[in-house]
Design an enzyme around this catalytic site. Structure first.
Site, short mmCIF file in Angstrom:
data_model
loop_
_atom_site.label_atom_id
_atom_site.label_comp_id
_atom_site.label_asym_id
_atom_site.label_seq_id
_atom_site.Cartn_x
_atom_site.Cartn_y
_atom_site.Cartn_z
N ASN A 75 0.66 -1.31 -0.40
CA ASN A 75 -0.21 0.18 -0.04
C ASN A 75 1.09 1.31 -0.13
O ASN A 75 1.87 1.71 0.80
CB ASN A 75 -0.86 0.02 1.40
CG ASN A 75 -1.83 1.08 1.81
OD1 ASN A 75 -1.16 2.33 1.27
ND2 ASN A 75 -2.74 1.00 2.05
N LYS A 121 0.67 3.44 3.10
CA LYS A 121 1.08 3.01 4.09
C LYS A 121 2.89 3.48 4.30
O LYS A 121 3.19 4.00 5.40
CB LYS A 121 0.63 2.02 4.81
CG LYS A 121 1.10 1.29 6.06
CD LYS A 121 0.53 -0.09 5.86
CE LYS A 121 -0.66 -0.44 6.73
NZ LYS A 121 -0.96 -1.62 7.01
N ASP A 137 -0.60 -4.34 11.84
CA ASP A 137 -1.45 -5.13 11.92
C ASP A 137 -3.25 -3.84 12.39
O ASP A 137 -2.40 -4.23 13.91
CB ASP A 137 -1.66 -6.62 12.11
CG ASP A 137 -3.17 -7.45 11.33
OD1 ASP A 137 -3.28 -7.52 10.24
OD2 ASP A 137 -3.27 -8.73 12.75
N SER A 138 -4.43 -4.39 11.74
CA SER A 138 -5.37 -3.35 12.82
C SER A 138 -6.56 -3.45 12.13
O SER A 138 -6.18 -4.10 11.55
CB SER A 138 -4.23 -1.85 12.52
OG SER A 138 -4.69 -1.30 10.99
N HIS A 145 -4.41 5.34 15.61
CA HIS A 145 -3.92 3.76 16.52
C HIS A 145 -2.01 4.03 15.35
O HIS A 145 -1.80 3.49 15.91
CB HIS A 145 -4.94 2.67 16.35
CG HIS A 145 -5.24 2.43 14.92
ND1 HIS A 145 -6.11 3.67 14.15
CD2 HIS A 145 -5.05 1.73 13.54
CE1 HIS A 145 -6.59 3.44 12.98
NE2 HIS A 145 -6.36 2.32 12.53
N TYR A 158 -13.92 2.03 8.75
CA TYR A 158 -14.27 2.47 9.08
C TYR A 158 -14.32 4.14 10.06
O TYR A 158 -15.57 4.78 10.53
CB TYR A 158 -14.55 1.37 10.46
CG TYR A 158 -15.32 -0.02 10.06
CD1 TYR A 158 -15.98 -0.12 10.74
CD2 TYR A 158 -13.39 -0.76 10.54
CE1 TYR A 158 -16.12 -1.49 9.61
CE2 TYR A 158 -13.99 -1.80 9.98
CZ TYR A 158 -14.81 -2.98 9.53
OH TYR A 158 -15.15 -4.10 9.48
N ASP A 159 -13.84 4.53 9.06
CA ASP A 159 -13.53 5.81 9.60
C ASP A 159 -14.64 6.66 9.25
O ASP A 159 -15.66 7.68 10.21
CB ASP A 159 -12.03 6.53 8.48
CG ASP A 159 -11.28 6.28 8.40
OD1 ASP A 159 -10.77 6.23 9.86
OD2 ASP A 159 -9.77 7.10 7.73
P1 IMP Z 1 -5.11 -3.29 8.29
O1 IMP Z 1 -4.18 -4.34 8.54
O2 IMP Z 1 -4.24 -1.51 8.50
O3 IMP Z 1 -4.97 -3.81 6.48
O4 IMP Z 1 -6.03 -3.08 9.35
C1 IMP Z 1 -7.30 -4.28 8.48
C2 IMP Z 1 -8.94 -3.39 8.11
O5 IMP Z 1 -8.49 -2.39 9.47
C3 IMP Z 1 -8.90 -2.55 7.69
O6 IMP Z 1 -9.86 -3.30 6.18
C4 IMP Z 1 -10.07 -1.66 7.98
O7 IMP Z 1 -11.28 -2.41 7.51
C5 IMP Z 1 -9.77 -1.75 9.15
N1 IMP Z 1 -8.48 0.05 9.29
C6 IMP Z 1 -7.67 -0.71 9.99
N2 IMP Z 1 -7.02 0.67 10.40
C7 IMP Z 1 -8.12 1.81 10.68
C8 IMP Z 1 -8.44 2.89 9.74
O8 IMP Z 1 -7.65 3.90 9.91
N3 IMP Z 1 -9.95 3.51 9.59
C9 IMP Z 1 -11.10 2.48 9.47
N4 IMP Z 1 -10.51 1.48 8.95
C10 IMP Z 1 -9.71 0.78 9.88
#
Ligand code: IMP
Length: 202
Positions: free
Chosen positions: A9, A12, A69-70, A178, A152-153
């Site tokens: 990404n 990112k 991971d988030s 986060h 989900y923003d």
């Molecule tokens: P990733 O681990 O950063 O790829 O996030 C996994 C999923 O968590 C994303 O596809 C979103 O559904 C949600 N997510 C993570 N960070 C955010 C954020 O900053 N805003 C909104 N949704 C988030």
């Protein structure tokens, strides 16, 4: 020193480069390494997924690797969707369907408290990893508001604010988020080690 960011990404990658702002460090994206496999995110926790991504890619390339991971944890849903945030409404990831499902699941629910969480892992070339984490508490509102950001923003209002993440500029979101918090802790914890060009974790 070269560090692989375990992500394809571009947004990112730019964000991480800007947060660390370390001269002499060359950040490479997983997209820049031909033939690199995608790591399956099948862990039960953000920690497990971040460590798995960082260590697998470090071992595969012989580079230091940084992964994160988030996701979103909603109290009334027992911390769901959590590690399933991207595929909450099924695969492939569809943010509009995920948001619609979240609103359905919370219909009539008075406790709307939630938090975003992010874990970042840094692995040395031998696959030894350390982690840091960041979270952002807030609440889920009852209808989508705003067009910035992603995921989900449009439904998430951080504590102490009235605007959703999707109604804020990227700079303000990054200060509160986060991911912004985890990455600034990552810089505090590992910046010196990275700048010193160390061969591995002691
Ligand atoms: P990733 O681990 O950063 O790829 O996030 C996994 C999923 O968590 C994303 O596809 C979103 O559904 C949600 N997510 C993570 N960070 C955010 C954020 O900053 N805003 C909104 N949704 C988030």
């Amino acid at each position: 020193m070269k560090i692989l960011i375990a992500s394809r990404n571009a947004h990112k990658i730019q964000e991480i480069r800007e947060i660390f702002d370390l001269p002499g460090v060359e950040w490479v994206s997983a997209a820049d390494v031909p033939g690199l496999h995608d790591v399956e995110e099948d862990g039960d926790t953000f920690e497990a997924n971040a460590i798995k991504k960082a260590t697998e890619l470090a071992r595969a390339t012989g580079l230091w690797a940084l992964a994160d991971d988030s996701g979103l944890e909603v109290a009334a849903l027992g911390n769901a969707p959590g590690v399933y945030s991207a595929r909450y409404a099924g695969e492939p990831c569809d943010h509009a369907r995920n948001n619609a499902k979240l609103l359905r699941e919370l219909d009539g629910q008075r406790d709307r408290s939630a938090r975003f969480r992010c874990v970042a892992a840094l692995s040395d070339p031998a696959g030894r990893a350390e982690t840091v984490s960041g979270s952002c508490p807030g609440r889920i509102i009852e209808r989508l508001r705003g067009t910035e950001g992603f995921g989900y923003d449009p439904l998430f209002v951080p504590d102490g604010f009235e605007q959703t993440f999707a109604e804020m500029g990227a700079e303000q979101k990054n200060r509160l988020s986060h991911r912004g918090r985890a990455m600034s802790r990552a810089k505090d914890k590992w910046g010196g080690l990275i700048a010193s060009n160390a061969g591995g974790f002691a």
